[in-house]
Design an enzyme around this catalytic site. Sequence first.
Site, mmCIF file in Angstrom:
data_model
loop_
_atom_site.group_PDB
_atom_site.id
_atom_site.type_symbol
_atom_site.label_atom_id
_atom_site.label_comp_id
_atom_site.label_asym_id
_atom_site.label_seq_id
_atom_site.Cartn_x
_atom_site.Cartn_y
_atom_site.Cartn_z
ATOM 1 N N LYS A 87 0.858 -1.192 0.000
ATOM 2 C CA LYS A 87 0.000 0.000 0.000
ATOM 3 C C LYS A 87 0.892 1.239 0.000
ATOM 4 C CE LYS A 87 -4.417 0.917 2.280
ATOM 5 N NZ LYS A 87 -5.152 0.754 3.534
HETATM 6 O O1 G3P Z 1 -9.186 1.695 4.085
HETATM 7 C C1 G3P Z 1 -9.073 3.005 4.537
HETATM 8 C C2 G3P Z 1 -9.675 3.119 5.875
HETATM 9 O O2 G3P Z 1 -8.939 2.405 6.801
HETATM 10 C C3 G3P Z 1 -9.966 4.470 6.318
HETATM 11 O O3 G3P Z 1 -11.143 4.358 6.999
HETATM 12 O O4 G3P Z 1 -12.850 4.940 8.603
HETATM 13 O O5 G3P Z 1 -10.449 5.631 8.984
HETATM 14 O O6 G3P Z 1 -11.811 6.729 7.221
HETATM 15 P P1 G3P Z 1 -11.579 5.481 8.016
#
Ligand code: G3P
Length: 217
Positions: A87
């Site tokens: 990533k």
């Molecule tokens: O895959 C990306 C993710 O981990 C971000 O999610 O909920 O932290 O915006 P969030």
Amino acid sequence: MKFFIDTANLDQIREAQQLGVLDGVTTNPSLMAKEGITGRNNILKHYVDICNIVEGDVSAEVIATDFEGMIKEGEELAELHDQIVVKVPMIRDGVKALKYFSDHGIRTNCTLVFSPGQALLAAKAGANYVSPFIGRIDDISSDGLSLIAEIRQIYDNYAFQTEILAASIRHTMHVIECAKLGADVMTGPLSSIDGLLKHPLTDIGLEKFLADYKKGN
Ligand code: G3P
């Protein structure tokens, strides 16, 4: 549509795997920290543990932000297991790293994507996955789902092979809307997958079927 789970929690990964619909896992440094996984060796071991639970792709994020550092880290991550996808953040050196990894047979997921232009660049650089963060766009009063539609259109116009991995999924309706828009993959919490199976009429119907069966037996 592939289903990935967005967590570094091994119990939740096992539970999703047992449901039989899991195609992969995404992680990030925040999710690793949430599970208390710190220190390079522990982090690398945790990636291998995840790979041993799921059958599909497991995204492991580089920490370096310079080209040489990302290449070194990415190669180390890719060596861990053939399910690992490196990533890489959508920054200038990240684009260079995506191209390098693409030329050297290392699979990548371009993360922190918030615009159609960034997604176009990631595809041009040969990313295998692009991760638009739809929930974080919604968080600032904008429309995350429209980004999925824009990227879908651009990729289809030019037959880019990069898969659209809808990320920062927060709930079940995000999953359904992303499926309608043609996202190739979604990654979200276990609750976003669990929500797909729920309907009160299913519960009521089953209760009646079982009650009727009992009456006749
Ligand atoms: O895959 C990306 C993710 O981990 C971000 O999610 O909920 O932290 O915006 P969030």
